[in-house]
Motif scaffolding. Structure first.
Motif, PDB file in Angstrom:
ATOM      1  N   LYS A 186       0.841  -1.197   0.000  1.00  0.00           N
ATOM      2  CA  LYS A 186       0.000   0.000   0.000  1.00  0.00           C
ATOM      3  C   LYS A 186       0.880   1.252   0.000  1.00  0.00           C
ATOM      4  N   ALA A 187       0.464   2.253  -0.757  1.00  0.00           N
ATOM      5  CA  ALA A 187       1.228   3.503  -0.819  1.00  0.00           C
ATOM      6  C   ALA A 187       1.114   4.263   0.506  1.00  0.00           C
ATOM      7  N   VAL A 188       2.247   4.773   0.963  1.00  0.00           N
ATOM      8  CA  VAL A 188       2.290   5.474   2.258  1.00  0.00           C
ATOM      9  C   VAL A 188       3.081   6.773   2.119  1.00  0.00           C
ATOM     10  N   TRP A 189       2.573   7.825   2.743  1.00  0.00           N
ATOM     11  CA  TRP A 189       3.360   9.023   3.030  1.00  0.00           C
ATOM     12  C   TRP A 189       3.521   9.053   4.550  1.00  0.00           C
ATOM     13  N   VAL A 190       4.748   9.242   5.002  1.00  0.00           N
ATOM     14  CA  VAL A 190       4.981   9.320   6.449  1.00  0.00           C
ATOM     15  C   VAL A 190       5.017  10.778   6.867  1.00  0.00           C
ATOM     16  N   ARG A 191       4.419  11.031   8.027  1.00  0.00           N
ATOM     17  CA  ARG A 191       4.456  12.379   8.591  1.00  0.00           C
ATOM     18  C   ARG A 191       5.179  12.334   9.927  1.00  0.00           C
ATOM     19  N   PHE A 192       6.088  13.261  10.101  1.00  0.00           N
ATOM     20  CA  PHE A 192       6.880  13.320  11.324  1.00  0.00           C
ATOM     21  C   PHE A 192       6.884  14.764  11.818  1.00  0.00           C
ATOM     22  N   VAL A 193       6.345  14.975  12.991  1.00  0.00           N
ATOM     23  CA  VAL A 193       6.284  16.339  13.542  1.00  0.00           C
ATOM     24  C   VAL A 193       7.569  16.609  14.326  1.00  0.00           C
ATOM     25  N   LEU A 194       8.250  17.654  13.936  1.00  0.00           N
ATOM     26  CA  LEU A 194       9.545  17.987  14.535  1.00  0.00           C
ATOM     27  C   LEU A 194       9.361  19.065  15.610  1.00  0.00           C
ATOM     28  N   VAL A 195       9.623  18.675  16.848  1.00  0.00           N
ATOM     29  CA  VAL A 195       9.464  19.588  17.978  1.00  0.00           C
ATOM     30  C   VAL A 195      10.802  19.704  18.701  1.00  0.00           C
ATOM     31  N   PRO A 196      11.387  20.894  18.730  1.00  0.00           N
ATOM     32  CA  PRO A 196      12.655  21.046  19.433  1.00  0.00           C
ATOM     33  C   PRO A 196      12.547  20.577  20.881  1.00  0.00           C
TER      34      PRO A 196
END
Ligand code: SF4
Length: 286
Positions: free
Chosen positions: A203-213
């Motif tokens: 299955k096609a996937v886009w990964v999301r990663f939230v960058l918090v200092p």
């Protein structure tokens, strides 16, 4: 009064389903739905609870998207932008028929703009039956579908139901189990298991990663995530999403204790460094 009648009455007399953005604070819109109707809605998927529909998104999948924002989430991410979506009955009760009609209005425009429909939240799989029925209806209209999920409840979808989704937007929020638990309140294992299952099913996937200092910028964790994601072989892109404070007012309005009061957005240099670690692993990262 039946579920559909309760829903239609509330939708017509209270708040419009469409919102300018998911940053509108919405609470208690489904509080009049009897508990028994909530249970039967969750079991049948013939009614769901939605924060809103928004249009014109260019960041929730390919092309221009209509996004339905569901309510209900078991996680408690410290950086959550929409804590009003945690509670199921903060959302507007909407019959499946009404949600499909709302989507049908946009189907020609979405096709012209090579866009589609994205189901986001909250966590959409808290309402898995409603999610599957709405996504299947979109697919029947020939609309590209995306499901934005933290993956924790992925087991609720059968292999066949995975096929109602053209693209998974999978949030991977951390790596180290303890840090992940502190950030989200939840175990990371089911998320990684779901990612592997999506890979097995191609299955096609886009990964999301939230960058918090100071919270998600541990480079050992980022390296592990990048190598894991690259190894899946189905991830088309990684979006590194810089933390922002647009949801801060919701924490205040809801009387919630907000730990990130003084946290700043990441610098452009930090975002570039994190993107480059994903790129080193052979991924398209932005
Ligand atoms: S999973 Fe999403 S909706 Fe749920 S708490 Fe985390 S950021 Fe908020």
């Amino acid at each position: 009064m039946g579920v559909a009648a309760v829903s239609d009455r509330l939708v017509q007399t209270l708040v419009p389903l469409e919102a300018k953005s998911p940053f509108e604070l919405r609470v208690d819109l489904g509080r009049d739905v009897p508990e028994s109707d909530v249970r039967s809605a969750l079991a049948s998927g013939d009614m769901g609870f939605l924060h809103s529909f928004t249009t014109g998104s260019a960041v929730d999948g390919p092309g221009i998207r209509v996004v339905a924002w569901t309510t209900g989430c078991m996680w408690r991410c410290l950086y959550c932008h929409n804590p009003d979506t945690w509670t199921l009955t903060n959302g507007i009760p909407v019959t499946l028929t009404r949600a499909v009609e709302a989507l049908r209005k946009y189907r020609h425009g979405l096709k012209i703009m090579s866009g589609g429909f994205t189901l986001s939240g909250g966590e959409p799989l808290m309402q898995d039956r409603f999610a599957v029925k709405l996504l299947a209806a979109a697919r029947e209209m020939g609309i590209h579908t995306a499901l934005d999920t933290n993956g924790y409840l992925g087991e609720r979808l059968s292999d066949q139901e995975l096929e109602t989704v053209s693209l998974f937007l999978l949030d991977i929020k951390g790596w180290d189990p303890e840090r992940h638990r502190r950030l989200t309140g939840m175990d990371i294992s089911p998320v990684l298991a779901f990612a592997r299952r999506l890979a097995d099913r191609r299955k096609a996937v886009w990964v999301r990663f939230v960058l918090v200092p100071g919270l998600t910028d541990n480079f050992d964790d980022i390296a592990h995530i990048a190598d894991f994601v690259a190894g899946l072989g189905v991830v088309e892109r990684v979006d590194v999403l810089p933390f922002h404070q647009m949801g801060r007012f919701k924490w205040m309005e809801l009387g919630l204790s907000y730990e990130l009061e003084s946290t700043q957005p990441p610098s452009a240099e930090l975002v570039a460094r994190v993107c480059s670690r994903f790129q080193q692993a052979g991924l398209a990262a932005y």
